[in-house]
Design a protein around this motif. Structure first.
Motif, PDB file in Angstrom:
ATOM      1  N   PRO A 103       0.834  -1.211   0.000  1.00  0.00           N
ATOM      2  CA  PRO A 103       0.000   0.000   0.000  1.00  0.00           C
ATOM      3  C   PRO A 103       0.863   1.253   0.000  1.00  0.00           C
ATOM      4  O   PRO A 103       2.054   1.208   0.334  1.00  0.00           O
ATOM      5  N   VAL A 124      -5.406   0.891   6.058  1.00  0.00           N
ATOM      6  CA  VAL A 124      -4.484  -0.236   5.879  1.00  0.00           C
ATOM      7  C   VAL A 124      -4.123  -0.842   7.234  1.00  0.00           C
ATOM      8  O   VAL A 124      -4.137  -2.066   7.428  1.00  0.00           O
ATOM      9  N   PRO A 178      -3.939  -3.517  -0.827  1.00  0.00           N
ATOM     10  CA  PRO A 178      -4.502  -2.163  -0.864  1.00  0.00           C
ATOM     11  C   PRO A 178      -5.709  -2.114  -1.778  1.00  0.00           C
ATOM     12  O   PRO A 178      -5.819  -2.898  -2.719  1.00  0.00           O
ATOM     13  N   GLU A 183      -6.174   3.574  -3.503  1.00  0.00           N
ATOM     14  CA  GLU A 183      -4.750   3.874  -3.585  1.00  0.00           C
ATOM     15  C   GLU A 183      -4.438   4.721  -4.813  1.00  0.00           C
ATOM     16  O   GLU A 183      -3.598   5.619  -4.760  1.00  0.00           O
TER      17      GLU A 183
END
Length: 399
Positions: A103, A124, A178, A183
């Protein structure tokens, strides 16, 4: 041709038959099976560590949240969870072959409170803590089943390891991967924020330079001229009058430069009368005849309106400087929740986004507000530049 094709399609079979050696069957106890077994056996330790860490860090942070140190401890615990998640992703990549990306790092914030808030709302880290909490029973189960299969139920080992490893892959992808769209937007917004800051800094430097080299220098000269005229007022009235007359001309020029500078920041006609009148005004200064067609029943957001104005203004400057066109047109309309602009000229074409005409920078500035710039400029012309901006209407209080 049929015989040749059959012999070429299965050379290994023919070779094995010729040598009298049977083809080696694929074994169920290959490298991938043993990697899965290693992952499942190591689950006991990793899930125990993840569970203990999640329980202690969350309970400690939440329990002490009534004190000064509670929330910072919770934020630090979430930061450590990110590190555990990275370790688990690496273990899954190495032993299970799970193609999972890392991520994005947390965005940088100035000051303690900015860091604290960013860490506490980190999705996350929270998903990693959830991963640690729910996997302890699973880790015990996978360790036990795999160990029993190794020692007692040897024929079932490949089947059991594949089944359990598939479930582990699903957990890693679901909780430790992610969110692609989130993202991507975070990365875009970080880039766009940098573009906006750089553009704003460049605009401030341009305004400072224009003030220093233009109106400020002219006003300094005006003050000096008026000072000399004051000294000559009694001794040489005619020379003083000439100096005052010259200073009057300098005042007019300084005022004109300040008006031009203010127009470059935000023209009054745009604020008062909207895009139609403002674009007609800027088109009148173009060196080629420009037809303007603005079809808007209402006005977009003020910031979007300003971006649209300066976009057309810069595109028409390119027409004047580079196109060698005989005519041009500007069209503005609304399509759903988007504001559409199109500037077309009948010049020589061949424009490029990286051609030094400022189009690349213009595209970046539009991208910073979720806008799009599309260029169609074949050699020989015509050139069409289409810009698309979010509408973001002004609301009930709009003019």
């Amino acid at each position: 041709m049929s015989a040749d094709h059959d012999s070429a399609a299965a050379p290994s079979t023919g070779s094995a038959a010729a040598s009298g050696t049977p083809a080696r069957p694929r074994t169920a106890y290959g490298k991938e099976t043993w990697k899965a077994v290693a992952f499942l056996l190591s689950n006991l330790v990793t899930t125990l560590v993840g569970f203990v860490y999640a329980v202690v860090s969350v309970l400690l942070g939440v329990g002490l949240s009534v004190t000064v140190v509670g929330l910072p401890l919770l934020a630090l615990g979430l930061g450590g969870a990110r590190l555990l998640g990275r370790s688990e992703r690496a273990r899954a990549r190495g032993l299970l072959g799970v193609a999972v990306r890392e991520p994005s790092p947390l965005p940088r914030h100035d000051g303690f409170l900015g860091w604290l808030w960013s860490a506490l709302k980190d999705p996350v880290a929270w998903r990693t803590q959830l991963y640690g909490l729910i996997r302890l029973p699973w880790g015990i189960l996978t360790f036990t089943v795999t160990l029993v299969s190794l020692l007692v139920l040897w024929p079932l080992l490949p089947f059991a390891s594949r089944l359990l490893a598939s479930a582990d892959r699903g957990m890693v992808r679901g909780l430790l991967s992610p969110s692609d769209e989130l993202e991507r937007r975070i990365a875009e917004l970080e880039t766009d924020r940098g573009v906006v800051v750089d553009t704003a800094a460049a605009d401030l430097r341009r305004i400072e330079r224009d003030l220093h080299d233009g109106a400020q220098a002219r006003l300094v000269a005006l003050a000096m001229g008026l000072g000399l005229a004051k000294e000559k007022l009694l001794d040489d009235p005619e020379a003083a009058a000439a100096m005052v007359d010259e200073a009057h001309g300098e005042v007019k020029l300084a005022l004109q430069e300040l008006r031009d500078l203010a127009r470059g920041i935000h023209p009054a006609v745009l604020t008062d009368r909207g895009l139609g009148a403002a674009l007609s005004s800027v088109s009148a200064r173009c060196t080629v005849p420009v037809r303007v067609d603005v079809d808007l029943a209402e006005r977009p957001a003020e910031a979007i309106e300003g971006i649209a104005y300066f976009t057309v203004s810069e595109l028409l400057q390119n027409v004047s400087k580079h196109s060698r066109a005989r005519s041009a047109s500007v069209e503005v309309w609304r399509a759903g929740d988007r504001l559409m602009l199109q500037v077309r000229d009948d010049g020589t074409g061949g424009a490029r986004l990286d051609g030094g005409t400022g189009l690349a920078g213009l595209g970046e500035r539009l991208g910073a507000v979720d806008g799009v710039l599309v260029l169609d400029s074949p050699a020989g012309g015509p050139t069409t530049v289409t810009a698309e901006l979010p509408w973001r209407g002004r609301g009930a209080g709009a003019r």
